[in-house]
Design a protein around this motif. Structure first.
Motif, mmCIF file in Angstrom:
data_model
loop_
_atom_site.group_PDB
_atom_site.id
_atom_site.type_symbol
_atom_site.label_atom_id
_atom_site.label_comp_id
_atom_site.label_asym_id
_atom_site.label_seq_id
_atom_site.Cartn_x
_atom_site.Cartn_y
_atom_site.Cartn_z
ATOM 1 N N ARG A 85 6.680 7.013 -42.773
ATOM 2 C CA ARG A 85 6.835 7.252 -44.218
ATOM 3 C C ARG A 85 8.296 7.508 -44.611
ATOM 4 N NH1 ARG A 85 1.541 10.849 -45.662
ATOM 5 N NH2 ARG A 85 -0.025 9.214 -45.470
ATOM 6 N N ASN A 140 -0.018 18.765 -44.011
ATOM 7 C CA ASN A 140 -0.010 17.468 -44.709
ATOM 8 C C ASN A 140 -0.968 17.524 -45.893
ATOM 9 O OD1 ASN A 140 -2.491 17.288 -43.470
ATOM 10 N ND2 ASN A 140 -1.961 15.588 -42.121
ATOM 11 N N GLY A 141 -1.064 16.416 -46.590
ATOM 12 C CA GLY A 141 -1.927 16.366 -47.769
ATOM 13 C C GLY A 141 -3.382 16.625 -47.414
ATOM 14 N N ALA A 142 -3.807 16.086 -46.271
ATOM 15 C CA ALA A 142 -5.199 16.274 -45.850
ATOM 16 C C ALA A 142 -5.477 17.753 -45.569
ATOM 17 C CB ALA A 142 -5.473 15.428 -44.606
ATOM 18 N N SER A 216 -4.460 6.286 -55.061
ATOM 19 C CA SER A 216 -3.041 6.036 -54.789
ATOM 20 C C SER A 216 -2.776 4.717 -54.082
ATOM 21 C CB SER A 216 -2.470 7.196 -53.970
ATOM 22 O OG SER A 216 -3.182 7.327 -52.758
ATOM 23 N N ASP A 242 -5.417 16.121 -56.824
ATOM 24 C CA ASP A 242 -4.691 15.568 -55.678
ATOM 25 C C ASP A 242 -3.883 14.393 -56.185
ATOM 26 O OD1 ASP A 242 -3.782 14.465 -53.353
ATOM 27 O OD2 ASP A 242 -5.758 13.894 -52.584
ATOM 28 N N SER A 274 1.512 15.249 -50.922
ATOM 29 C CA SER A 274 2.162 15.109 -49.614
ATOM 30 C C SER A 274 3.666 15.299 -49.770
ATOM 31 C CB SER A 274 1.912 13.711 -49.037
ATOM 32 O OG SER A 274 0.543 13.495 -48.853
ATOM 33 N N LYS A 277 5.921 11.388 -48.945
ATOM 34 C CA LYS A 277 5.779 10.148 -49.720
ATOM 35 C C LYS A 277 6.944 10.092 -50.723
ATOM 36 C CE LYS A 277 0.778 9.861 -49.037
ATOM 37 N NZ LYS A 277 -0.538 9.998 -49.721
HETATM 38 C C1 LIG Z 1 -1.663 10.214 -48.958
HETATM 39 C C2 LIG Z 1 -2.758 10.875 -49.684
HETATM 40 C C3 LIG Z 1 -3.497 11.911 -49.083
HETATM 41 C C4 LIG Z 1 -3.284 12.319 -47.659
HETATM 42 O O1 LIG Z 1 -2.084 12.953 -47.483
HETATM 43 P P1 LIG Z 1 -1.459 13.089 -45.989
HETATM 44 O O2 LIG Z 1 -0.174 13.774 -46.249
HETATM 45 O O3 LIG Z 1 -1.337 11.704 -45.453
HETATM 46 O O4 LIG Z 1 -2.416 13.911 -45.207
HETATM 47 C C5 LIG Z 1 -4.471 12.518 -49.829
HETATM 48 N N1 LIG Z 1 -4.724 12.134 -51.093
HETATM 49 C C6 LIG Z 1 -4.037 11.149 -51.705
HETATM 50 C C7 LIG Z 1 -4.379 10.773 -53.103
HETATM 51 C C8 LIG Z 1 -3.026 10.471 -51.024
HETATM 52 O O5 LIG Z 1 -2.354 9.485 -51.612
#
Ligand SMILES: *Cc1c(COP(=O)(O)O)cnc(C)c1O
Length: 429
Positions: A85, A140-142, A216, A242, A274, A277
């Protein structure tokens, strides 16, 4: 002639050679010893002369004890998941190098007492998004999503529109992550349409929160309707959004991409994103929103299992406070100057006998951001066989294959990389 195997220098002798010994100090004994054994075997097999064992050992040594290699991103995908990324800014790289040793990540140097962990990174985040009352950072985002789901909705319901049940990539399905936390999904609407009344009908005493997810990596067009965050104000449950890509403010080049400040202004209680990104920082999950909710997440036992390390905190702070990030610079490159760079490269390569030309191209944001947005770019065009050769060139280059030709798209690369690109192609040729 005696058997050459008898004359192959012994391991200890090779290891005491000054250059080999210095390499062992830098790279570790085990790694260097392995290179010595390989060179000795090649000498025994007659592939190299016995006098070449030391030179062969040195030549086979890697630059670093870790095997990951830098790769020039010529794919035209600005945020390439397989390439890690977002590339970090020099300021972020410097910050993580400084934080790598012992550092004051959890210490107040003025009192000598324990201090709040990562306070400077959180302060930088709040300074960047004054709309947020509080912030927290996880891996991370997750992780941000699963912390929110566990702390706010375990054993209860998360209201989510069917059109926002997203799969991110590599099989990561957001609905599966949410239910794995022990929350139940209350699906509403259809794939293409959801109405405010659907939300109203679904929210009740069992609702943990209403979740909005930014689609996304795809777009649905045609007969569609979605409910904007602003319409969900006062719905009777916390609204968690999110946004995925981590923009903190609206971006002129990506007007349709959601950002934390606007979503909070629209009334979201918590925003998740995240770090690696469009924010252009290290891998991280950002949580921004109402103080009471953020406190609840921060104090949940699971928060410790998602805690970020000192390197992430340092790189994140420097990304937020430092100069414009590489991804931001890439977004602002104009096609004319990209085309001029491509033409200069193509000319230099042609002069060296490589069949190369320049042409306009289209880049994308990729990596879960700005789906469907084409960024005007330019590329160097080479015969298709170069795509494979360039992956093992020095420096390694990841190109893009299109219409049986190898394209080197320049959108993701700063002009400083043109020389490396030229060297890689000439080496591959
Ligand atoms: C990328 C993304 C995630 C996951 O995020 P990570 O940092 O890859 O764990 C969750 N929700 C959305 C909408 C995303 O675009």
């Amino acid at each position: 002639m005696s058997d050459p195997r008898q004359r192959v220098p012994g391991t200890d002798r090779v290891l005491t050679h000054p250059e080999v010994a210095a390499a062992a100090d830098r790279l570790g004994h085990r790694l260097v010893k392995h290179a010595v054994h390989t060179a000795q075997q090649r000498a025994r097999d007659g592939e190299i002369t016995v006098s070449a064992v030391i030179a062969e050992t040195l030549a086979a040594l890697p630059d670093s004890a870790a095997s990951s290699r830098p790769v020039l991103n010529a794919t035209g995908v600005l945020l390439h998941t397989n390439l890690g990324r977002a590339p970090l800014s020099q300021a972020a790289v410097d910050a993580l190098r400084r934080a790598a040793g012992t550092t004051d990540v959890e210490l107040d140097l003025s009192t000598g007492r324990r201090g709040p962990r990562g306070a400077a990174a959180l302060a930088a985040l709040l300074a960047a998004v004054p709309r947020a009352e509080a912030a927290h950072v996880v891996n991370n985002g997750a992780a941000a999503l699963s912390l929110a789901a566990t702390a706010l909705a375990q054993g209860r319901e998360i209201v989510l529109a069917r059109g926002e049940m997203v799969e991110i990539g590599d099989g990561f399905r957001l609905p599966e992550l949410l239910t794995a936390t022990g929350a139940r999904l209350r699906e509403i609407g259809t794939t293409n349409r959801v109405r405010l009344d659907d939300y109203r009908a679904a929210v009740g005493p069992d609702t943990g929160f209403v979740l909005k997810v930014h689609p996304s990596n795809f777009v649905i067009t045609g007969f569609t309707s979605a409910v904007p965050v602003a319409a969900l104000r006062g719905i009777g449950a916390p609204v968690v959004v999110d946004i995925g890509s981590g923009l903190l403010h609206p971006h002129p080049v990506l007007p349709a991409e959601p950002d934390a400040t606007s979503v909070l202004a629209d009334g979201a209680d918590l925003v998740l994103a995240s770090g690696d990104k469009l924010l252009g920082g290290p891998q991280a999950g950002l949580l921004l929103g109402r103080a009471e909710i953020v406190q609840q997440l921060r104090h949940h036992p699971l928060a410790r299992a998602m805690r970020v390390d000192k390197l992430t905190l340092a790189a994140l702070e420097a990304t937020l406070r430092g100069p414009s990030t590489p991804i931001e610079q890439a977004l602002r490159r104009d096609q004319q100057s990209l085309l001029r760079r491509a033409e200069r490269l193509a000319e230099a390569l042609s002069a060296a006998g490589v069949p190369a030309s320049a042409q306009p191209s289209e880049a994308t944001v990729g990596g879960g951001g700005a789906p469907g947005v084409a960024l005007p770019s330019a590329a160097v065009v080479l015969p298709a066989r170069f795509a494979e050769l360039l992956r093992s060139a020095d420096p390694a280059v990841l190109a893009c294959l299109a219409h049986d030709r190898c394209l080197l798209d320049l959108a993701a690369l700063p002009p400083e990389d043109d020389d490396g690109l030229r060297r890689a192609v000439l080496g591959a040729a």
